[in-house]
Design a protein around this motif. Structure first.
Motif, PDB file in Angstrom:
ATOM      1  N   UNK A   1     -11.892 -25.871 -10.706  1.00 56.21           N
ATOM      2  CA  UNK A   1     -10.763 -25.918 -11.631  1.00 56.21           C
ATOM      3  C   UNK A   1     -10.733 -27.314 -12.230  1.00 56.21           C
ATOM      4  N   UNK A   2     -10.367 -27.423 -13.493  1.00 59.03           N
ATOM      5  CA  UNK A   2     -10.272 -28.741 -14.105  1.00 59.03           C
ATOM      6  C   UNK A   2      -9.449 -28.714 -15.374  1.00 59.03           C
ATOM      7  N   UNK A   3      -9.025 -29.906 -15.793  1.00 58.67           N
ATOM      8  CA  UNK A   3      -8.199 -30.067 -16.989  1.00 58.67           C
ATOM      9  C   UNK A   3      -9.034 -30.672 -18.110  1.00 58.67           C
ATOM     10  N   UNK A   4      -9.290 -29.913 -19.177  1.00 60.38           N
ATOM     11  CA  UNK A   4     -10.060 -30.453 -20.301  1.00 60.38           C
ATOM     12  C   UNK A   4      -9.305 -31.577 -21.025  1.00 60.38           C
ATOM     13  N   UNK A   5      -9.962 -32.740 -21.171  1.00 61.25           N
ATOM     14  CA  UNK A   5      -9.356 -33.880 -21.871  1.00 61.25           C
ATOM     15  C   UNK A   5      -8.971 -33.520 -23.297  1.00 61.25           C
ATOM     16  N   UNK A   6      -9.828 -32.758 -23.968  1.00 60.96           N
ATOM     17  CA  UNK A   6      -9.589 -32.444 -25.381  1.00 60.96           C
ATOM     18  C   UNK A   6      -8.262 -31.709 -25.569  1.00 60.96           C
ATOM     19  N   UNK A   7      -7.923 -30.817 -24.644  1.00 55.55           N
ATOM     20  CA  UNK A   7      -6.671 -30.070 -24.746  1.00 55.55           C
ATOM     21  C   UNK A   7      -5.474 -31.021 -24.615  1.00 55.55           C
ATOM     22  N   UNK A   8      -5.502 -31.907 -23.625  1.00 51.59           N
ATOM     23  CA  UNK A   8      -4.390 -32.836 -23.389  1.00 51.59           C
ATOM     24  C   UNK A   8      -4.190 -33.731 -24.609  1.00 51.59           C
ATOM     25  N   UNK A   9      -5.264 -34.324 -25.083  1.00 53.68           N
ATOM     26  CA  UNK A   9      -5.162 -35.261 -26.211  1.00 53.68           C
ATOM     27  C   UNK A   9      -4.688 -34.555 -27.483  1.00 53.68           C
TER      28      UNK A   9
ATOM     29  N   UNK B   1      -4.622 -41.219 -12.271  1.00 48.74           N
ATOM     30  CA  UNK B   1      -5.446 -42.379 -12.630  1.00 48.74           C
ATOM     31  C   UNK B   1      -5.592 -42.484 -14.145  1.00 48.74           C
ATOM     32  N   UNK B   2      -5.593 -41.351 -14.831  1.00 48.09           N
ATOM     33  CA  UNK B   2      -5.736 -41.333 -16.288  1.00 48.09           C
ATOM     34  C   UNK B   2      -4.363 -41.372 -16.968  1.00 48.09           C
ATOM     35  N   UNK B   3      -3.412 -40.644 -16.400  1.00 47.26           N
ATOM     36  CA  UNK B   3      -2.062 -40.551 -16.968  1.00 47.26           C
ATOM     37  C   UNK B   3      -1.021 -40.906 -15.899  1.00 47.26           C
ATOM     38  N   UNK B   4      -0.900 -42.202 -15.563  1.00 46.67           N
ATOM     39  CA  UNK B   4       0.033 -42.589 -14.487  1.00 46.67           C
ATOM     40  C   UNK B   4       1.499 -42.332 -14.821  1.00 46.67           C
ATOM     41  N   UNK B   5       1.803 -42.110 -16.085  1.00 46.92           N
ATOM     42  CA  UNK B   5       3.189 -41.857 -16.489  1.00 46.92           C
ATOM     43  C   UNK B   5       3.634 -40.420 -16.224  1.00 46.92           C
ATOM     44  N   UNK B   6       2.716 -39.567 -15.820  1.00 43.26           N
ATOM     45  CA  UNK B   6       3.040 -38.159 -15.581  1.00 43.26           C
ATOM     46  C   UNK B   6       4.072 -38.016 -14.468  1.00 43.26           C
ATOM     47  N   UNK B   7       5.019 -37.122 -14.678  1.00 41.75           N
ATOM     48  CA  UNK B   7       6.067 -36.838 -13.695  1.00 41.75           C
ATOM     49  C   UNK B   7       5.564 -35.736 -12.757  1.00 41.75           C
ATOM     50  N   UNK B   8       5.607 -35.984 -11.458  1.00 42.73           N
ATOM     51  CA  UNK B   8       5.137 -35.021 -10.464  1.00 42.73           C
ATOM     52  C   UNK B   8       6.257 -34.171  -9.906  1.00 42.73           C
ATOM     53  N   UNK B   9       6.001 -32.861  -9.815  1.00 36.39           N
ATOM     54  CA  UNK B   9       6.959 -31.904  -9.267  1.00 36.39           C
ATOM     55  C   UNK B   9       6.230 -31.089  -8.205  1.00 36.39           C
ATOM     56  N   UNK B  10       6.623 -31.246  -6.963  1.00 32.33           N
ATOM     57  CA  UNK B  10       5.995 -30.523  -5.859  1.00 32.33           C
ATOM     58  C   UNK B  10       6.838 -29.294  -5.541  1.00 32.33           C
TER      59      UNK B  10
END
Length: 185
Positions: A79-87, A110-119
């Motif tokens: 599973x992975x998150x495509x950079x192109x989609x995010x940007x 590491x790439x987006x440290x500003x992301x808010x985490x919800x567990x």
């Protein structure tokens, strides 16, 4: 200023997809991130809508070409998150809600440290097992693997994760309200 990136993590069966489906439609400026995976589509899943379904070779090429923000092997599939989609979404001014496992979240941060985490957590492992069995999508062997992984994921998240919010999905209405409040910030 509203947060742009939200990452939900949860063990399989904790209810994150149900929560996302009930809440995201209330936020027209928010899109749900589409992950790439080597997992076979489940009934009703559409390529490019639910996931970008890839062969193992295609996924490995994406890794080699540094096209993923994060990736991991989970339950025997990539599973992975495509950079192109995010940007693309950020450039269009959209806010993005991600569904990442706890290990992928560490790499994503590491790439987006500003992301808010919800567990998102189940009330108990026993209830989690009931939910997995009630889906009728996995064999006993796969359910055992998912429960084993759930224990590891929950422990890892508590020790190493950056989660500003935790939602115990015991009562669906309460969990929906909690998620709604978080995404409104």
């Amino acid at each position: 200023m509203k947060s742009k990136l939200f990452v939900m993590s949860a063990p399989s069966g904790a209810g994150k997809t149900t929560l996302k489906d009930l809440v995201i439609k209330e936020f027209p400026d928010m899109v749900y991130s589409i992950s790439a995976t080597t997992r076979a589509p489940r009934e009703g899943e559409v390529d490019g809508t639910h996931y970008f379904f890839k062969s193992r070779d295609e996924f490995k090429r994406m890794i080699e070409n540094n096209e993923l923000v994060e990736w991991n092997e989970v339950h025997g599939n990539f599973y992975g998150t495509p950079k192109s989609f995010v940007e693309k979404m950020l450039s269009e001014g959209k806010r993005v809600l991600f569904d990442l496992d706890v290990f992928g979240k560490v790499n994503f941060d590491k790439v987006y440290p500003e992301a808010i985490g919800i567990l998102i957590l189940p009330p108990s492992l026993e209830i989690l097992e009931q939910r997995l069995r009630n889906r009728h999508t996995d064999s006993d062997e796969v359910i055992s693997l998912r429960l084993h992984n759930a224990r590891k994921e929950i422990e890892f998240a508590k020790q190493n994760g950056k989660y500003e919010y935790k939602i115990v999905n015991d009562n669906l209405n309460d969990a929906v309200n909690q998620l709604r409040k978080i995404l409104s910030k």
